[in-house]
Scaffold this motif. Structure first.
Motif, short mmCIF file in Angstrom:
data_model
loop_
_atom_site.label_atom_id
_atom_site.label_comp_id
_atom_site.label_asym_id
_atom_site.label_seq_id
_atom_site.Cartn_x
_atom_site.Cartn_y
_atom_site.Cartn_z
N ALA A 1 5.41 6.62 -2.53
CA ALA A 1 4.01 6.71 -2.95
C ALA A 1 3.17 5.85 -2.02
CB ALA A 1 3.86 6.24 -4.39
N PHE A 2 1.87 6.16 -1.97
CA PHE A 2 0.95 5.31 -1.22
C PHE A 2 -0.38 5.27 -1.94
CE2 PHE A 2 0.48 9.57 0.60
CZ PHE A 2 -0.89 9.75 0.52
N SER A 3 -1.18 4.30 -1.62
CA SER A 3 -2.48 4.17 -2.25
C SER A 3 -3.50 3.80 -1.19
CB SER A 3 -2.45 3.10 -3.34
OG SER A 3 -3.75 2.86 -3.80
N THR A 4 -4.60 4.55 -1.16
CA THR A 4 -5.67 4.24 -0.20
C THR A 4 -6.72 3.33 -0.85
OG1 THR A 4 -6.74 6.29 -0.84
CG2 THR A 4 -5.38 6.37 1.14
N GLY B 1 7.92 0.85 4.03
CA GLY B 1 6.90 0.09 3.31
C GLY B 1 5.73 -0.16 4.24
N ALA B 2 4.52 -0.24 3.66
CA ALA B 2 3.34 -0.48 4.49
C ALA B 2 2.28 -1.21 3.68
CB ALA B 2 2.79 0.83 5.02
N THR B 3 1.40 -1.85 4.42
CA THR B 3 0.28 -2.54 3.78
C THR B 3 -1.03 -1.88 4.23
OG1 THR B 3 -0.70 -4.71 3.41
CG2 THR B 3 0.19 -4.31 5.62
N GLY C 1 -4.06 -0.31 6.07
CA GLY C 1 -4.14 0.29 7.41
C GLY C 1 -2.85 0.92 7.87
N ALA C 2 -1.95 1.20 6.96
CA ALA C 2 -0.64 1.83 7.26
C ALA C 2 0.18 0.98 8.23
CB ALA C 2 -0.81 3.24 7.79
N ALA D 1 0.82 -1.22 0.00
CA ALA D 1 0.00 0.00 0.00
C ALA D 1 0.85 1.26 0.00
CB ALA D 1 -0.92 0.00 1.21
N ALA D 2 2.07 1.18 0.48
CA ALA D 2 2.95 2.35 0.50
C ALA D 2 4.40 1.89 0.43
CB ALA D 2 2.74 3.16 1.77
#
Lengths: 154, 132
Positions: free
Chosen positions: A97-100, A134-136, A138-139, A51-52
Protein backbone atom coordinates in the motif's frame (compact mmCIF):
# COMPACT_ATOMS: atom_id res chain seq x y z
CA UNK A 1 -42.60 -64.93 26.45
CA UNK A 2 -42.66 -63.31 23.03
CA UNK A 3 -43.75 -60.02 24.57
CA UNK A 4 -40.87 -60.14 27.00
CA UNK A 5 -38.33 -60.75 24.25
CA UNK A 6 -39.73 -57.85 22.23
CA UNK A 7 -39.49 -55.56 25.25
CA UNK A 8 -35.91 -56.65 25.85
CA UNK A 9 -35.04 -55.99 22.19
CA UNK A 10 -36.57 -52.52 22.38
CA UNK A 11 -34.63 -51.76 25.55
CA UNK A 12 -31.44 -52.94 23.89
CA UNK A 13 -32.01 -50.71 20.85
CA UNK A 14 -32.75 -47.70 23.04
CA UNK A 15 -29.59 -48.38 25.02
CA UNK A 16 -27.46 -48.58 21.88
CA UNK A 17 -28.96 -45.31 20.54
CA UNK A 18 -28.35 -43.51 23.83
CA UNK A 19 -24.76 -44.72 24.02
CA UNK A 20 -24.03 -43.63 20.37
CA UNK A 21 -25.45 -40.10 20.66
CA UNK A 22 -22.85 -38.59 23.04
CA UNK A 23 -20.01 -39.97 20.88
CA UNK A 24 -21.46 -38.30 17.79
CA UNK A 25 -21.85 -35.07 19.69
CA UNK A 26 -18.23 -35.27 20.87
CA UNK A 27 -17.04 -35.92 17.33
CA UNK A 28 -18.96 -32.89 16.04
CA UNK A 29 -17.49 -30.67 18.76
CA UNK A 30 -14.00 -31.97 17.96
CA UNK A 31 -14.44 -31.23 14.24
CA UNK A 32 -15.60 -27.72 15.02
CA UNK A 33 -12.54 -27.24 17.21
CA UNK A 34 -10.20 -28.45 14.45
CA UNK A 35 -11.13 -25.56 12.14
CA UNK A 36 -10.78 -22.12 13.66
CA UNK A 37 -10.12 -18.56 12.54
CA UNK A 38 -7.21 -16.33 13.43
CA UNK A 39 -6.28 -12.70 12.98
CA UNK A 40 -2.73 -11.71 12.12
CA UNK A 41 -1.87 -8.05 12.67
CA UNK A 42 1.15 -6.83 10.74
CA UNK A 43 3.05 -3.91 12.25
CA UNK A 44 5.63 -1.71 10.53
CA UNK A 45 8.15 0.80 11.76
CA UNK A 46 10.79 2.80 9.94
CA UNK A 47 13.30 5.53 10.62
CA UNK A 48 11.35 7.87 8.30
CA UNK A 49 7.59 8.57 8.15
CA UNK A 50 6.08 5.58 6.35
CA UNK A 51 4.47 6.40 2.97
CA UNK A 52 4.63 3.02 1.22
CA UNK A 53 5.24 -0.56 2.24
CA UNK A 54 5.25 -4.01 0.74
CA UNK A 55 5.76 -7.30 2.51
CA UNK A 56 5.14 -10.99 2.09
CA UNK A 57 3.24 -12.85 4.79
CA UNK A 58 3.78 -16.59 5.11
CA UNK A 59 2.36 -19.23 7.38
CA UNK A 60 5.57 -21.16 8.01
CA UNK A 61 4.01 -24.20 9.63
CA UNK A 62 0.56 -25.69 9.98
CA UNK A 63 -2.35 -25.44 7.62
CA UNK A 64 -3.49 -21.81 7.38
CA UNK A 65 -5.51 -20.31 4.56
CA UNK A 66 -5.93 -16.58 4.06
CA UNK A 67 -9.57 -15.58 3.84
CA UNK A 68 -9.44 -11.79 4.00
CA UNK A 69 -7.26 -8.67 4.21
CA UNK A 70 -8.02 -5.40 5.99
CA UNK A 71 -6.24 -2.06 6.13
CA UNK A 72 -4.30 -0.65 9.04
CA UNK A 73 -5.01 1.61 11.99
CA UNK A 74 -3.46 4.86 10.74
CA UNK A 75 -5.61 7.04 8.48
CA UNK A 76 -3.01 6.83 5.70
CA UNK A 77 -3.37 3.04 5.49
CA UNK A 78 -6.97 2.43 6.54
CA UNK A 79 -8.22 1.41 3.10
CA UNK A 80 -7.64 -2.20 2.10
CA UNK A 81 -4.12 -2.65 0.71
CA UNK A 82 -3.21 -4.14 -2.65
CA UNK A 83 -2.97 -7.92 -2.76
CA UNK A 84 -3.44 -10.69 -5.29
CA UNK A 85 -6.88 -12.35 -4.91
CA UNK A 86 -5.21 -15.56 -6.14
CA UNK A 87 -3.42 -15.67 -2.79
CA UNK A 88 -6.69 -16.23 -0.93
CA UNK A 89 -7.13 -19.80 0.28
CA UNK A 90 -3.34 -20.19 0.38
CA UNK A 91 -0.81 -19.61 3.15
CA UNK A 92 1.24 -16.95 1.34
CA UNK A 93 0.36 -13.41 0.27
CA UNK A 94 2.11 -10.23 -0.88
CA UNK A 95 0.55 -7.07 0.53
CA UNK A 96 1.41 -3.50 -0.41
CA UNK A 97 0.00 0.00 0.00
CA UNK A 98 1.04 3.62 -0.36
CA UNK A 99 -0.34 6.96 0.69
CA UNK A 100 0.12 10.31 -1.02
CA UNK A 101 -1.30 12.10 2.03
CA UNK A 102 0.88 14.42 4.09
CA UNK A 103 -0.24 12.85 7.37
CA UNK A 104 1.79 9.66 7.62
CA UNK A 105 2.67 7.27 10.46
CA UNK A 106 5.54 9.01 12.27
CA UNK A 107 9.14 7.83 12.22
CA UNK A 108 10.16 5.05 14.63
CA UNK A 109 6.54 4.41 15.59
CA UNK A 110 5.16 0.88 15.44
CA UNK A 111 1.93 1.07 13.52
CA UNK A 112 -0.47 -1.63 12.34
CA UNK A 113 -0.49 -1.47 8.56
CA UNK A 114 -2.63 -4.51 7.74
CA UNK A 115 -4.79 -7.19 9.30
CA UNK A 116 -5.08 -10.63 7.73
CA UNK A 117 -7.83 -13.13 8.52
CA UNK A 118 -6.98 -16.80 8.27
CA UNK A 119 -8.73 -20.14 8.51
CA UNK A 120 -6.54 -22.54 10.46
CA UNK A 121 -6.71 -26.33 10.47
CA UNK A 122 -4.87 -28.31 13.10
CA UNK A 123 -1.88 -26.91 14.98
CA UNK A 124 -1.05 -23.26 15.47
CA UNK A 125 0.96 -21.84 12.54
CA UNK A 126 3.97 -19.51 12.80
CA UNK A 127 3.64 -16.36 10.73
CA UNK A 128 6.48 -14.35 9.24
CA UNK A 129 6.37 -11.03 7.39
CA UNK A 130 9.27 -10.52 4.99
CA UNK A 131 10.09 -6.97 3.93
CA UNK A 132 9.96 -6.36 0.18
CA UNK A 133 9.88 -2.56 -0.10
CA UNK A 134 9.36 0.62 1.84
CA UNK A 135 9.35 4.34 1.11
CA UNK A 136 8.85 7.68 2.74
CA UNK A 137 7.81 11.13 1.40
CA UNK A 138 8.64 11.63 -2.26
CA UNK A 139 8.91 7.87 -2.91
CA UNK A 140 12.36 7.82 -1.33
CA UNK A 141 13.17 4.22 -0.44
CA UNK A 142 13.68 3.48 3.22
CA UNK A 143 14.15 0.46 5.41
CA UNK A 144 11.04 -0.88 7.15
CA UNK A 145 10.82 -3.48 9.90
CA UNK A 146 7.77 -5.71 9.99
CA UNK A 147 6.43 -7.81 12.85
CA UNK A 148 3.34 -9.94 13.28
CA UNK A 149 0.99 -10.65 16.13
CA UNK A 150 -1.64 -13.38 15.89
CA UNK A 151 -4.69 -14.15 17.99
CA UNK A 152 -7.87 -16.20 17.59
CA UNK A 153 -10.83 -14.41 16.04
CA UNK A 154 -13.14 -13.35 18.92
CA UNK B 1 43.74 -62.41 -74.79
CA UNK B 2 42.40 -59.00 -73.91
CA UNK B 3 44.19 -55.91 -74.96
CA UNK B 4 44.40 -53.83 -71.84
CA UNK B 5 45.85 -50.39 -71.50
CA UNK B 6 48.52 -50.66 -68.88
CA UNK B 7 48.18 -48.50 -65.74
CA UNK B 8 50.52 -45.56 -65.96
CA UNK B 9 51.28 -43.93 -62.61
CA UNK B 10 50.81 -40.20 -62.42
CA UNK B 11 53.83 -38.28 -63.60
CA UNK B 12 55.32 -41.18 -65.50
CA UNK B 13 53.01 -41.36 -68.49
CA UNK B 14 53.42 -39.64 -71.77
CA UNK B 15 52.51 -35.98 -71.75
CA UNK B 16 51.21 -33.80 -74.45
CA UNK B 17 53.17 -30.67 -75.18
CA UNK B 18 51.63 -27.67 -73.31
CA UNK B 19 51.07 -25.61 -76.42
CA UNK B 20 49.04 -28.47 -77.92
CA UNK B 21 46.87 -28.70 -74.81
CA UNK B 22 46.23 -24.95 -74.97
CA UNK B 23 45.45 -25.17 -78.63
CA UNK B 24 43.01 -28.01 -78.07
CA UNK B 25 41.28 -26.16 -75.29
CA UNK B 26 40.83 -23.09 -77.39
CA UNK B 27 39.64 -25.11 -80.34
CA UNK B 28 37.08 -27.22 -78.52
CA UNK B 29 36.20 -25.72 -75.16
CA UNK B 30 33.33 -28.20 -74.55
CA UNK B 31 35.52 -31.25 -74.81
CA UNK B 32 35.98 -32.80 -71.36
CA UNK B 33 39.44 -32.34 -69.97
CA UNK B 34 41.04 -35.70 -69.76
CA UNK B 35 44.69 -34.90 -69.82
CA UNK B 36 47.03 -35.63 -66.94
CA UNK B 37 47.36 -31.90 -66.10
CA UNK B 38 43.62 -31.59 -66.00
CA UNK B 39 43.39 -34.49 -63.57
CA UNK B 40 45.79 -32.66 -61.31
CA UNK B 41 43.75 -29.49 -61.60
CA UNK B 42 40.55 -31.38 -60.83
CA UNK B 43 42.17 -33.05 -57.85
CA UNK B 44 43.46 -29.75 -56.54
CA UNK B 45 40.12 -28.05 -56.93
CA UNK B 46 38.40 -31.02 -55.26
CA UNK B 47 40.82 -30.73 -52.35
CA UNK B 48 40.16 -27.01 -52.16
CA UNK B 49 36.43 -27.65 -52.15
CA UNK B 50 36.80 -30.30 -49.46
CA UNK B 51 38.92 -27.95 -47.34
CA UNK B 52 36.33 -25.22 -47.76
CA UNK B 53 33.57 -27.67 -46.82
CA UNK B 54 35.62 -28.76 -43.80
CA UNK B 55 35.92 -25.17 -42.62
CA UNK B 56 32.20 -24.75 -43.08
CA UNK B 57 31.46 -27.83 -41.01
CA UNK B 58 33.86 -26.74 -38.26
CA UNK B 59 33.36 -23.00 -38.20
CA UNK B 60 29.60 -23.12 -38.74
CA UNK B 61 28.66 -24.96 -35.52
CA UNK B 62 31.31 -23.02 -33.61
CA UNK B 63 29.87 -19.71 -34.76
CA UNK B 64 26.34 -20.88 -33.95
CA UNK B 65 27.41 -21.97 -30.44
CA UNK B 66 29.21 -18.67 -29.87
CA UNK B 67 26.13 -16.74 -31.01
CA UNK B 68 23.88 -18.74 -28.74
CA UNK B 69 26.20 -18.21 -25.77
CA UNK B 70 26.30 -14.48 -26.49
CA UNK B 71 22.51 -14.29 -26.70
CA UNK B 72 22.19 -16.22 -23.41
CA UNK B 73 24.69 -13.88 -21.76
CA UNK B 74 22.86 -10.78 -22.91
CA UNK B 75 19.52 -12.20 -21.74
CA UNK B 76 20.98 -13.17 -18.34
CA UNK B 77 22.55 -9.73 -17.90
CA UNK B 78 19.27 -7.96 -18.66
CA UNK B 79 17.38 -10.28 -16.31
CA UNK B 80 19.91 -9.68 -13.56
CA UNK B 81 19.83 -5.92 -13.86
CA UNK B 82 16.05 -5.73 -14.22
CA UNK B 83 14.46 -5.11 -10.82
CA UNK B 84 10.95 -6.43 -10.39
CA UNK B 85 8.21 -3.84 -10.07
CA UNK B 86 7.27 -3.01 -6.49
CA UNK B 87 4.80 -0.77 -4.70
CA UNK B 88 7.29 2.12 -4.56
CA UNK B 89 7.22 2.31 -8.39
CA UNK B 90 3.44 2.68 -8.27
CA UNK B 91 3.79 5.25 -5.49
CA UNK B 92 6.35 7.25 -7.51
CA UNK B 93 4.04 7.25 -10.53
CA UNK B 94 1.11 8.36 -8.36
CA UNK B 95 3.17 11.28 -7.05
CA UNK B 96 4.31 12.16 -10.56
CA UNK B 97 0.70 12.23 -11.79
CA UNK B 98 -0.41 14.25 -8.77
CA UNK B 99 2.31 16.87 -9.13
CA UNK B 100 2.40 17.08 -12.95
CA UNK B 101 1.40 20.37 -14.54
CA UNK B 102 0.98 18.78 -17.97
CA UNK B 103 -0.10 15.27 -19.13
CA UNK B 104 2.37 12.52 -18.28
CA UNK B 105 3.18 10.11 -21.09
CA UNK B 106 4.85 6.72 -21.20
CA UNK B 107 8.33 7.52 -22.58
CA UNK B 108 8.49 4.35 -24.68
CA UNK B 109 4.97 4.29 -26.14
CA UNK B 110 3.92 7.93 -25.83
CA UNK B 111 0.59 6.87 -24.27
CA UNK B 112 -1.02 9.17 -21.70
CA UNK B 113 -0.71 7.77 -18.16
CA UNK B 114 -3.59 7.87 -15.69
CA UNK B 115 -4.39 6.64 -12.20
CA UNK B 116 -5.49 3.36 -13.81
CA UNK B 117 -1.83 2.80 -14.68
CA UNK B 118 -0.89 3.38 -11.03
CA UNK B 119 -3.46 0.81 -10.03
CA UNK B 120 -2.22 -1.68 -12.62
CA UNK B 121 1.38 -1.19 -11.49
CA UNK B 122 0.47 -1.73 -7.83
CA UNK B 123 -1.47 -4.89 -8.70
CA UNK B 124 1.48 -6.19 -10.69
CA UNK B 125 3.76 -5.53 -7.72
CA UNK B 126 1.73 -7.72 -5.36
CA UNK B 127 1.03 -10.49 -7.84
CA UNK B 128 1.93 -13.94 -6.58
CA UNK B 129 4.60 -15.40 -8.82
CA UNK B 130 5.35 -12.00 -10.38
CA UNK B 131 6.24 -8.47 -9.38
CA UNK B 132 8.47 -8.29 -6.33
Amino acid sequence: MRKLSRALLCLLLIGVALSWMPQTHARLVQAADAVRFEIVDVFASSAQPLAAYQFELRAESGDARIVGVEGGEHAAFQTAPYYDPAALRTGRIIIGAFSTANDLPPANARTRVARVHLEVHGGRPIYTAVRLAGATHGAVRTDVQFSTQSRPTP
Amino acid sequence: MLDRTPYIPFGEGPKLPPDLITALRHAEPDVPRLGADDRVLAMLSARRRARRRGWLFTAGPLAAAAGLALACGVWWATQKTQRPVDIVDAFALALQLRDATEPVRNPSTGRLLTTADVDALARQAVRIGGGA
